[in-house]
Scaffold this motif. Structure first.
Motif, PDB file in Angstrom:
ATOM      1  N   ASP A 279       0.881  -1.161   0.170  1.00  0.00           N
ATOM      2  CA  ASP A 279      -0.264  -0.001   0.079  1.00  0.00           C
ATOM      3  C   ASP A 279       0.883   1.157   0.252  1.00  0.00           C
ATOM      4  O   ASP A 279       0.827   1.940   0.964  1.00  0.00           O
ATOM      5  CB  ASP A 279      -0.970   0.216   1.290  1.00  0.00           C
ATOM      6  CG  ASP A 279      -1.963   0.839   1.115  1.00  0.00           C
ATOM      7  OD1 ASP A 279      -2.165   1.636  -0.067  1.00  0.00           O
ATOM      8  OD2 ASP A 279      -2.864   1.158   1.974  1.00  0.00           O
ATOM      9  N   TRP A 280       1.808   1.381  -1.036  1.00  0.00           N
ATOM     10  CA  TRP A 280       2.559   2.436  -1.114  1.00  0.00           C
ATOM     11  C   TRP A 280       2.058   3.954  -1.215  1.00  0.00           C
ATOM     12  O   TRP A 280       2.433   4.606  -0.629  1.00  0.00           O
ATOM     13  CB  TRP A 280       3.612   2.339  -2.377  1.00  0.00           C
ATOM     14  CG  TRP A 280       2.984   2.590  -3.691  1.00  0.00           C
ATOM     15  CD1 TRP A 280       2.276   1.320  -4.380  1.00  0.00           C
ATOM     16  CD2 TRP A 280       2.670   3.535  -4.624  1.00  0.00           C
ATOM     17  NE1 TRP A 280       1.637   1.934  -5.429  1.00  0.00           N
ATOM     18  CE2 TRP A 280       2.011   3.134  -5.713  1.00  0.00           C
ATOM     19  CE3 TRP A 280       2.978   4.773  -4.238  1.00  0.00           C
ATOM     20  CZ2 TRP A 280       1.524   4.253  -6.609  1.00  0.00           C
ATOM     21  CZ3 TRP A 280       2.560   5.896  -5.441  1.00  0.00           C
ATOM     22  CH2 TRP A 280       1.758   5.571  -6.465  1.00  0.00           C
ATOM     23  N   VAL A 281       0.820   3.924  -1.695  1.00  0.00           N
ATOM     24  CA  VAL A 281       0.186   5.164  -1.928  1.00  0.00           C
ATOM     25  C   VAL A 281      -0.285   5.741  -0.376  1.00  0.00           C
ATOM     26  O   VAL A 281       0.100   6.922  -0.054  1.00  0.00           O
ATOM     27  CB  VAL A 281      -1.217   5.145  -2.573  1.00  0.00           C
ATOM     28  CG1 VAL A 281      -1.748   6.561  -2.875  1.00  0.00           C
ATOM     29  CG2 VAL A 281      -0.915   4.654  -4.046  1.00  0.00           C
ATOM     30  N   ALA A 282      -0.572   4.870   0.484  1.00  0.00           N
ATOM     31  CA  ALA A 282      -1.018   5.387   1.797  1.00  0.00           C
ATOM     32  C   ALA A 282       0.321   5.726   2.617  1.00  0.00           C
ATOM     33  O   ALA A 282       0.501   6.809   3.228  1.00  0.00           O
ATOM     34  CB  ALA A 282      -1.503   4.141   2.570  1.00  0.00           C
TER      35      ALA A 282
ATOM     36  N   ASN B 289      -2.074  12.477  -6.859  1.00  0.00           N
ATOM     37  CA  ASN B 289      -1.493  13.405  -6.038  1.00  0.00           C
ATOM     38  C   ASN B 289      -0.078  13.597  -6.065  1.00  0.00           C
ATOM     39  O   ASN B 289       0.655  14.638  -5.777  1.00  0.00           O
ATOM     40  CB  ASN B 289      -1.795  13.377  -4.666  1.00  0.00           C
ATOM     41  CG  ASN B 289      -3.423  13.766  -4.276  1.00  0.00           C
ATOM     42  OD1 ASN B 289      -4.055  14.381  -5.109  1.00  0.00           O
ATOM     43  ND2 ASN B 289      -4.063  13.348  -3.336  1.00  0.00           N
TER      44      ASN B 289
ATOM     45  N   SER C 204      -3.546  13.405  -0.084  1.00  0.00           N
ATOM     46  CA  SER C 204      -4.275  12.094   0.462  1.00  0.00           C
ATOM     47  C   SER C 204      -3.907  10.908  -0.276  1.00  0.00           C
ATOM     48  O   SER C 204      -2.972  10.882  -1.221  1.00  0.00           O
ATOM     49  CB  SER C 204      -5.858  12.401   0.383  1.00  0.00           C
ATOM     50  OG  SER C 204      -6.135  12.473  -0.967  1.00  0.00           O
ATOM     51  N   SER C 205      -4.496   9.739  -0.001  1.00  0.00           N
ATOM     52  CA  SER C 205      -4.148   8.572  -0.543  1.00  0.00           C
ATOM     53  C   SER C 205      -4.563   8.275  -1.694  1.00  0.00           C
ATOM     54  O   SER C 205      -5.477   7.285  -2.082  1.00  0.00           O
ATOM     55  CB  SER C 205      -4.374   7.288   0.546  1.00  0.00           C
ATOM     56  OG  SER C 205      -3.799   7.473   1.635  1.00  0.00           O
ATOM     57  N   GLU C 206      -4.229   9.206  -2.824  1.00  0.00           N
ATOM     58  CA  GLU C 206      -4.486   8.949  -4.106  1.00  0.00           C
ATOM     59  C   GLU C 206      -3.353   9.077  -5.150  1.00  0.00           C
ATOM     60  O   GLU C 206      -2.485  10.224  -4.945  1.00  0.00           O
ATOM     61  CB  GLU C 206      -5.565  10.108  -4.597  1.00  0.00           C
ATOM     62  CG  GLU C 206      -6.966   9.892  -4.166  1.00  0.00           C
ATOM     63  CD  GLU C 206      -8.025  11.003  -4.378  1.00  0.00           C
ATOM     64  OE1 GLU C 206      -7.929  11.423  -5.623  1.00  0.00           O
ATOM     65  OE2 GLU C 206      -8.997  10.947  -3.774  1.00  0.00           O
ATOM     66  N   SER C 207      -2.897   8.156  -5.745  1.00  0.00           N
ATOM     67  CA  SER C 207      -1.895   8.212  -6.537  1.00  0.00           C
ATOM     68  C   SER C 207      -1.612   9.545  -7.493  1.00  0.00           C
ATOM     69  O   SER C 207      -0.502   9.968  -7.814  1.00  0.00           O
ATOM     70  CB  SER C 207      -1.664   6.924  -7.644  1.00  0.00           C
ATOM     71  OG  SER C 207      -2.880   7.030  -8.533  1.00  0.00           O
TER      72      SER C 207
ATOM     73  N   SER D 174       1.648   9.045   1.465  1.00  0.00           N
ATOM     74  CA  SER D 174       0.631  10.014   1.720  1.00  0.00           C
ATOM     75  C   SER D 174       1.116  10.507   3.469  1.00  0.00           C
ATOM     76  O   SER D 174       1.044  11.699   3.556  1.00  0.00           O
ATOM     77  CB  SER D 174      -0.664   9.579   1.698  1.00  0.00           C
ATOM     78  OG  SER D 174      -1.844  10.688   2.369  1.00  0.00           O
ATOM     79  N   VAL D 175       1.225   9.475   4.075  1.00  0.00           N
ATOM     80  CA  VAL D 175       1.714   9.915   5.507  1.00  0.00           C
ATOM     81  C   VAL D 175       2.908  10.658   5.552  1.00  0.00           C
ATOM     82  O   VAL D 175       3.025  11.787   6.223  1.00  0.00           O
ATOM     83  CB  VAL D 175       1.655   8.366   6.297  1.00  0.00           C
ATOM     84  CG1 VAL D 175       2.312   8.615   7.665  1.00  0.00           C
ATOM     85  CG2 VAL D 175       0.291   7.839   6.376  1.00  0.00           C
TER      86      VAL D 175
END
Length: 382
Positions: A298-301, A331, A326-329, A304-305
């Protein structure tokens, strides 16, 4: 009226990618038409800027075919390598205006104060006179960063277009002569890798498309509303600037960032955008952000962090960063690779601020250990 045009000869080195439209005499004014939305500078950009425009009082729409022909030639010149300067034009000059200093003038032309002093025989940089004519030094500042991989060369283009219409200041009064559109379009070219022509073609194409879009927008604005400016203090009311940086150049990877700023005639605010490109030099193909990571994680999350945490330390960001990062690629599509980490750039207004400034952050590679693709691009960076 003539429409001067010239193309500067290429020189080596890394430099500034700059496009500027200036008034030869000052800004403009008049009644304000309804607010207009300025289109995105590059495909895939996430923001637009809505500003109220100005028009010259009493101006009626008119076609300016000679101006458009000269602008078309300017756009085409981005595709010309090795073009020479017209020697009959002589040296470029600048007239000192109220509020000018030698430091401001030198910065405007990407020179040093010392270069201007030597070129003009000036002994005291603090003793300029309004109306004084200065010769712009022929050589720009150029630096030669040490790259591990291919040779990176600068391909500069310069052209100057006389709009043929007078420029007006913010009070609606004519300042003097015609408005001038001046274009500096420097792009980076690789030498060495087999796939360099493919990389060079894409970079050149992006620059040419950007110059073309700007030229079309300026031409439409001048034909519809005249050459009007909100601030005529320095005779510069419309410009487009590209500052292109090479962030990574190895035998396998090439990563470039363009900071793009422009001010349209009559606009009240400067737009800023960032364009990024990272290439695999073994294929000549642009790399996407998803290719950097292991698709089973879950690299996007995780990104995002890290991004939200670092954005919280940056000035001019606010709660909008929680959405913009946010957790959207999507971004994280504006990215660059460096030796120090993953650089992410965010569009104006998407993470806070006043909607005109971009923000870039660097996430050290170690902060995302366990998420990188095992044999992906990051694994090839020493």
């Amino acid at each position: 009226m003539g429409f001067p045009f010239r193309v500067a000869a290429p020189t080596g080195g890394i430099g500034l990618l700059l496009v500027v439209a200036v008034s030869a005499c000052g800004g403009g004014g008049g009644a304000a038409p309804p607010a207009t939305t300025v289109g995105e500078l590059f495909a895939g950009s996430a923001t637009t800027t809505t500003v109220g425009g100005l028009s010259v009082a009493g101006w009626t729409h008119r076609d300016l075919p000679e101006m458009r022909t000269a602008l078309d030639a300017c756009v085409a010149s981005v595709d010309v390598r090795g073009a020479s300067t017209d020697e009959e034009e002589g040296p470029r000059t600048v007239i000192v205006e109220s509020g000018d200093s030698l430091g401001k003038i030198a910065a405007r032309f990407d020179r040093t104060v010392d270069q201007f002093m030597r070129a003009n025989g000036i002994s005291d940089p603090n003793r300029l006179q309004v109306g004084q004519i200065l010769v712009v030094p022929a050589q720009r500042i150029e630096t030669e960063p040490e790259y591990d991989g291919p040779t990176v060369l600068l391909e500069p283009v310069y052209c100057e277009v006389d709009t043929g219409v007078p420029a007006f200041g913010p009070d609606g009064a004519q300042i003097g002569g015609p408005g001038i559109i001046e274009v500096f379009a420097d792009w980076k070219r690789l030498e060495g890798p087999d796939e360099a022509p493919r990389v060079n073609g894409r970079i050149r194409g992006l620059v040419q498309a950007s110059v073309g879009g700007f030229a079309e927008d300026v031409a439409n604005e001048v034909e519809r509303h005249g050459f009007a400016c909100r601030d005529g203090s320095h005779g510069r009311c419309a410009w487009l600037q590209h500052r292109q940086e090479v962030l990574l150049a190895t035998d396998e990877l090439f990563s470039v960032r363009d900071v793009v700023r422009r001010l349209m005639p009559g606009a009240s605010a400067v737009e800023e955008e960032i364009r990024t490109e990272t290439f695999d030099l073994e294929t000549g193909r642009p790399i996407t952000v998803a290719e950097l990571f292991d698709p089973m994680t879950d690299w996007v999350a995780a990104v995002s962090v890290e991004a939200i945490s670092r954005l919280a330390r940056e000035p001019w960001t606010d709660e909008r960063r929680v959405v913009g990062a946010s957790s959207e690629s999507g971004n994280f599509e504006r990215f660059n690779l460096t030796h120090g980490g993953l650089v992410l750039s965010f569009a104006p207004g998407s993470i806070g601020g006043h909607g005109s400034n971009t923000v870039s952050i660097t996430i050290p590679y170690r902060s995302l250990d366990g998420f990188w693709a095992e044999d992906g691009p990051v694994s090839r960076i020493e």
